[in-house]
Design an enzyme around this catalytic site. Structure first.
Site, PDB file in Angstrom:
ATOM      1  NE  ARG A  57      -3.979  -2.004   0.185  1.00 54.17           N
ATOM      2  CZ  ARG A  57      -3.972  -3.029  -0.660  1.00 54.17           C
ATOM      3  NH1 ARG A  57      -3.005  -3.106  -1.578  1.00 54.17           N
ATOM      4  NH2 ARG A  57      -4.914  -3.949  -0.617  1.00 54.17           N
ATOM      5  CD  GLU A  58       2.850   3.307  -4.442  1.00 54.62           C
ATOM      6  OE1 GLU A  58       3.762   2.702  -5.028  1.00 54.62           O
ATOM      7  OE2 GLU A  58       2.149   4.199  -4.980  1.00 54.62           O
ATOM      8  NE  ARG A  84      -6.983  24.639   1.349  1.00 55.37           N
ATOM      9  CZ  ARG A  84      -6.127  24.761   2.347  1.00 55.37           C
ATOM     10  NH1 ARG A  84      -4.822  24.778   2.087  1.00 55.37           N
ATOM     11  NH2 ARG A  84      -6.546  24.879   3.603  1.00 55.37           N
ATOM     12  CB  ALA A  96      -7.423  24.148   8.797  1.00 55.65           C
ATOM     13  CD  GLU A 113      -2.198  27.336  11.359  1.00 50.21           C
ATOM     14  OE1 GLU A 113      -2.642  28.218  10.576  1.00 50.21           O
ATOM     15  OE2 GLU A 113      -1.121  26.736  11.162  1.00 50.21           O
ATOM     16  CD  GLU A 117      -5.375  29.590   8.165  1.00 45.64           C
ATOM     17  OE1 GLU A 117      -6.594  29.347   8.262  1.00 45.64           O
ATOM     18  OE2 GLU A 117      -4.571  28.817   7.605  1.00 45.64           O
ATOM     19  N   PRO A 135      -8.295   8.068   5.010  1.00 39.60           N
ATOM     20  CG  PRO A 135      -9.897   6.819   6.142  1.00 39.60           C
ATOM     21  CD  PRO A 135      -9.676   8.154   5.510  1.00 39.60           C
ATOM     22  N   GLY A 136      -7.716   5.875   3.406  1.00 38.08           N
ATOM     23  CA  GLY A 136      -7.272   4.914   2.406  1.00 38.08           C
ATOM     24  C   GLY A 136      -5.989   5.317   1.706  1.00 38.08           C
ATOM     25  CD  GLU A 164      -1.579  30.431   5.471  1.00 33.47           C
ATOM     26  OE1 GLU A 164      -0.870  31.195   6.163  1.00 33.47           O
ATOM     27  OE2 GLU A 164      -1.860  29.268   5.821  1.00 33.47           O
TER      28      GLU A 164
END
Length: 234
Positions: A57-58, A84, A96, A113, A117, A135-136, A164
């Site tokens: 798994r990578e 993003r 965040a 933060e 921000e 999580p995968g 930012e």
């Protein structure tokens, strides 16, 4: 040629009301750093599933993050518009940031933060929700705080860098933010999780909130596997 029989998934024998994510130790047979990135790395692990199967798994090795859903006295939440690049979008999100400062507690990182921000400080901090972001494919774990009793930070918001430099903000009534999430207009994962959790917590009279220093087992587990840094008091 007959078709393979249809296999029903196993039914969990326990009480559904007691479901809990748990540490699940699997033997790590091999680990390889594929790419050392600027912020996170790409790693390939070979894992023994314990039933005769071995898988490779990578995943993205991530330092972890915190979010802050700032809520004012009018039940409005603060959302920040930020570009993003991986998704080619500007998204509305809570405050965040990465947990990438050595020996900094998650709450201290969240407070930092909020100043950086939004130019705000908060007198009341509670844990709102924890989540595994993807999580995968990533070891990233996020803790989102609910910040209340807000005030302007001394000196205001410091100058930002990169994406930012320009962070438009909006104060949105909590119910309107939730409706925007359910309509598919706001899709950032932390926005979805935090606003829905806040609405649920408020409907329960905020009884579901946890102390700001509540245990964070998922982060300790990720750090224990060498995939993230963690604050340690000792």
């Amino acid at each position: 040629m007959s078709e393979a029989p249809y296999v029903l998934p196993p039914t969990w024998p326990g009480d559904p009301s007691s479901l809990t994510d748990e540490v699940d130790e699997r033997a790590l047979l091999e680990t390889e750093l594929i790419h050392a990135g600027m912020v996170w790395d790409l790693r390939r692990d070979t894992v023994d599933l314990g039933d005769g199967q071995t898988v490779r798994r990578e995943f993205v090795q991530h330092p972890g993050a915190v979010g802050v859903l700032a809520l004012d006295d009018h039940d409005r939440v603060l959302l920040i518009r930020q570009y993003r690049h991986p998704v080619g979008m500007s998204l509305w999100e809570p405050v965040a940031g990465l947990l990438d400062v050595a020996d900094e507690s998650p709450q201290a990182g969240a407070a930092r933060e909020l100043v950086e921000e939004a130019g705000l400080v908060a007198a009341r901090w509670d844990v709102l929700v924890d989540l595994e972001n993807s999580p995968g494919g990533s070891s990233e774990t996020i803790r989102c705080y609910l910040a209340r009793d807000l005030a302007p930070a001394p000196g205001g918001r410091p100058p930002g860098d990169g994406e930012e430099r320009d962070l438009p903000v909006a104060w949105v009534p909590l119910e309107e933010a939730v409706l925007a999430v359910l309509a598919g207009r706001l899709t950032a994962p932390l926005t979805v999780a935090a606003t829905l959790a806040a609405l649920a917590a408020r409907s329960a009279g905020w009884s579901t909130l946890r102390a700001a220093d509540a245990a964070w087992p998922a982060r300790e587990r990720v750090a224990g596997s060498g995939r993230a840094r963690i604050y340690r008091s000792s």
